[in-house]
Design an enzyme around this catalytic site. Structure first.
Site: not given
Ligand code: AMP
Length: 131
Positions: A47, A111, A117, A119
């Site tokens: 992440d 989200q 996805h 975590h």
């Molecule tokens: P969610 O809030 O469950 O949709 O989680 C989305 C996650 O994606 C967050 O923890 C972000 O930090 C992560 N994220 C967003 N863009 C990227 C990226 N380019 N590379 C890695 N993680 C990312």
């Protein structure tokens, strides 16, 4: 009299299905990521904004927007996400002390990326209930 043209848009109903996400771009290698695991169906990468010493996202390559939009045909794929997370947790040496898996589904859950996805969070103690 001139007739006005009408343009129709057909949709199968999903509000998110057409949305391109940052994760699709990572899967296609258009954006950099620290990839920790990959096979034909699943990719896992660090992440970008880690909330724990270990914070990895386990992502199906199939562009399912949310868990709510997964179909019955996706049951094996959903199970595989858990399996990959478990294998990674063992690989990182956090299986014994414990770790947390989080799946945010929809806006009230927080989200932000509409590509399903999981975590994998570990390397510290977590509180319950979550915020
Ligand atoms: P969610 O809030 O469950 O949709 O989680 C989305 C996650 O994606 C967050 O923890 C972000 O930090 C992560 N994220 C967003 N863009 C990227 C990226 N380019 N590379 C890695 N993680 C990312």
């Amino acid at each position: 009299m001139r007739r006005r043209g009408l343009l129709f848009f057909w949709s199968t109903g999903s509000p998110h299905e057409m949305a391109e996400t940052v994760f699709s771009r990572i899967i296609r290698r258009e954006l950099p990521a620290q990839i920790e695991y990959e096979d034909e169906e699943v990719i896992a990468f660090r992440d970008i904004n880690p909330q724990a010493p270990i914070h990895v996202l386990v992502v199906p390559k199939k562009p399912i927007a949310t868990l709510d939009e997964a179909g019955e045909e996706d049951i094996p794929l959903l199970g595989k996400l858990l399996w990959v997370a478990r294998q990674l947790a063992r690989q990182y040496g956090i299986a014994e002390r414990g770790y947390r898996l989080v799946l945010n589904c929809g806006h009230e859950a927080g989200q932000t990326v509409y590509h399903l996805h999981l975590h994998l969070l570990g390397g510290r103690a977590f509180r319950w209930p979550p915020g």
